[in-house]
Design a protein around this motif. Structure first.
Motif, PDB file in Angstrom:
ATOM      1  N   LEU A 112      47.885  61.686  38.302  1.00 35.13           N
ATOM      2  CA  LEU A 112      48.518  61.343  39.585  1.00 35.13           C
ATOM      3  C   LEU A 112      47.481  61.193  40.684  1.00 35.13           C
ATOM      4  O   LEU A 112      47.591  60.309  41.545  1.00 35.13           O
ATOM      5  N   HIS A 116      47.156  58.095  43.143  1.00 38.23           N
ATOM      6  CA  HIS A 116      47.310  58.283  44.588  1.00 38.23           C
ATOM      7  C   HIS A 116      46.093  57.774  45.361  1.00 38.23           C
ATOM      8  O   HIS A 116      46.231  57.282  46.487  1.00 38.23           O
ATOM      9  N   VAL A 121      52.240  55.365  43.856  1.00 34.74           N
ATOM     10  CA  VAL A 121      53.087  56.514  43.542  1.00 34.74           C
ATOM     11  C   VAL A 121      53.824  56.205  42.242  1.00 34.74           C
ATOM     12  O   VAL A 121      54.395  55.124  42.092  1.00 34.74           O
ATOM     13  N   HIS A 122      53.830  57.145  41.304  1.00 33.80           N
ATOM     14  CA  HIS A 122      54.467  56.913  40.000  1.00 33.80           C
ATOM     15  C   HIS A 122      55.987  56.863  40.127  1.00 33.80           C
ATOM     16  O   HIS A 122      56.650  55.985  39.581  1.00 33.80           O
ATOM     17  N   ARG A 123      56.578  57.846  40.803  1.00 34.67           N
ATOM     18  CA  ARG A 123      58.011  57.931  41.128  1.00 34.67           C
ATOM     19  C   ARG A 123      58.937  58.211  39.938  1.00 34.67           C
ATOM     20  O   ARG A 123      60.155  58.209  40.098  1.00 34.67           O
ATOM     21  N   VAL A 125      58.049  60.822  37.272  1.00 33.75           N
ATOM     22  CA  VAL A 125      57.414  61.875  36.471  1.00 33.75           C
ATOM     23  C   VAL A 125      58.518  62.723  35.850  1.00 33.75           C
ATOM     24  O   VAL A 125      59.301  63.364  36.549  1.00 33.75           O
ATOM     25  N   GLU A 178      52.909  60.531  47.698  1.00 33.55           N
ATOM     26  CA  GLU A 178      52.352  61.359  46.629  1.00 33.55           C
ATOM     27  C   GLU A 178      53.073  62.696  46.479  1.00 33.55           C
ATOM     28  O   GLU A 178      53.154  63.256  45.378  1.00 33.55           O
ATOM     29  N   ASP A 181      55.842  62.691  43.825  1.00 35.78           N
ATOM     30  CA  ASP A 181      55.413  62.926  42.440  1.00 35.78           C
ATOM     31  C   ASP A 181      55.204  64.411  42.170  1.00 35.78           C
ATOM     32  O   ASP A 181      55.508  64.911  41.083  1.00 35.78           O
ATOM     33  N   SER A 184      58.521  66.102  41.518  1.00 37.89           N
ATOM     34  CA  SER A 184      58.999  65.852  40.152  1.00 37.89           C
ATOM     35  C   SER A 184      58.249  66.698  39.134  1.00 37.89           C
ATOM     36  O   SER A 184      58.842  67.212  38.180  1.00 37.89           O
TER      37      SER A 184
END
Length: 408
Positions: A112, A116, A121-123, A125, A178, A181, A184
């Motif tokens: 991550l 970042h 942003v993964h969004r 996880v 960030e 994430d 999560s």
């Protein structure tokens, strides 16, 4: 970004779909190198984000081989990871050990952190998007929900994420960043520890509890602010745990090396042993009782469920004043019936609000309005709760007065 034509598509041979989903990932093999890759179809609006992702080289992210726009579709060819998802690991192994949870979380945080730094942003996880390779490496996969942080939007343009793991801001309350994430990941850690979401059952593990509680705060400003900050917190806890394990092993080794002592005691050896046994059992029983009481307070009693010291101190002062006040009022009454009446009145006026408005025994999560993440719904819920308290208190006082008059 590389764009290829129909002829270049023949560089890869499709082997088999990896899931039953439409446009799901497909296992392919590159014709010249014989290497295996995963071919995935993504929305075209993710083209710029995935191009940025391709330039990230990080051990806990899958290597992206090629990014292709072909026939109006966006295709991504990425490293084929052989192993299990964290979901499969939990299902087959049960609850994970604390040290393993820390190791997995630190690896995900490193992935991550790399995202970042590129403003991504993964969004999404979640355990299903965390792979454990056959070699033991942790990989964060699946970038369907990835987005770039704008910093000036009131909410995300496209609201994506998995229910239960997605942060509150991902459902339109604010722009995700960030810290979303990290929220999560806190949920994932709790799932690994007790197989429950934190709002339903927060882990009792002393190493993980404080970290998960902070990571999953509703307000982003109260969470860890960066992946590095959370990584440092995890590393400190892991170092403490390793040191404690080494100390325990060293202590056990020293006990084994100690010479057998003799005692000038006229009692039979069995009597001495039995006495020590009972003392040990008493100490163990006492320590377990204390643990149960402390666990109850930390899990259910308002003020003690938080990790914040000043809130615990304020709760201790309030409960002390409450019990001293109610005791003093009862003692001052001349008759037993008046003492009972005063006790009930005091509980209705001062005790009931504490139970209702501080979420005693965590009952609020079972009520639809009060457990909602929508602030408007929660406000309505608290309004109805206030009316309920007024009605119960008024009715209770009148009933208590009637019973007193009836029998006195």
């Amino acid at each position: 970004m590389e764009k290829i034509n129909n002829e270049t598509a023949f560089f890869y041979k499709e082997i088999k779909p990896l899931t039953d989903k439409t446009n799901g990932p497909i296992l392919v093999r590159k014709m010249d190198t014989k290497e295996f890759f995963v071919k995935k179809c993504y929305p075209l609006y993710l083209e710029e984000h995935l191009a940025a992702l391709r330039n990230i080289k990080q051990a806990h992210l899958p290597k992206i081989q090629e990014l292709v726009v072909q026939d109006g579709k966006l295709w991504l060819y990425e490293e084929f990871i052989q192993g299990k998802t964290l979901t499969e690991v939990i299902q087959s192994s049960g609850i994970l050990e604390t040290e393993q949870i820390l190791t997995i979380a630190m690896s995900v945080l490193e992935a991550l952190g790399a995202l970042h730094k590129k403003g991504l942003v993964h969004r999404d996880v979640k355990p299903g998007n965390i792979m454990m390779t056959n070699e033991g490496t942790v990989k964060l996969i699946d970038f369907d929900a990835v987005r770039a942080v704008d910093g000036e939007k009131e909410s995300d343009t496209v609201q994506l994420g998995t229910m239960g793991f997605a942060s509150p801001e991902q459902f339109g309350f604010a722009e995700s960043d960030e810290r979303s994430d990290l929220y999560s990941l806190g949920i994932v850690m709790n799932i690994c520890s007790v197989k429950e979401y934190p709002k339903k059952r927060l882990t009792e593990d002393r190493v993980l509890r404080g970290i998960i509680r902070k990571a999953t705060k509703l307000e982003p400003g109260e969470r860890y602010q960066t992946a590095l900050e959370m990584h440092l917190a995890l590393r400190q806890q892991k170092s403490k745990q390793i040191a404690a394990i080494k100390q325990a092993k060293a202590h056990a080794a020293n006990l084994e090396k100690r010479p057998i002592r003799t005692y000038a005691d006229t009692r039979p050896i069995t009597t001495i042993w039995d006495t020590n046994k009972y003392v040990r059992q008493f100490v163990i029983l006492g320590s377990r009782l204390i643990e149960v009481v402390v666990s109850f307070f930390r899990k259910y009693v308002p003020g003690f469920r938080t990790e914040t010291l000043w809130k615990r101190a304020a709760a201790l002062v309030w409960y002390s004043i409450f019990f001293v006040g109610i005791t003093a009022n009862i003692v001052d009454q001349p008759t037993e019936s008046l003492k009972i009446r005063e006790f009930v009145d005091y509980l209705l006026i001062f005790g009931l609000p504490v139970v209702l408005f501080t979420n005693f025994l965590d009952y609020q999560r079972k009520l639809p309005l009060l457990s909602s993440e929508n602030k408007i719904y929660r406000s309505i819920g608290y309004g109805l709760l206030f009316l309920f308290w007024l009605l119960i208190t008024k009715g209770g006082l009148e009933l208590n007065s009637f019973i007193y008059r009836r029998f006195n």
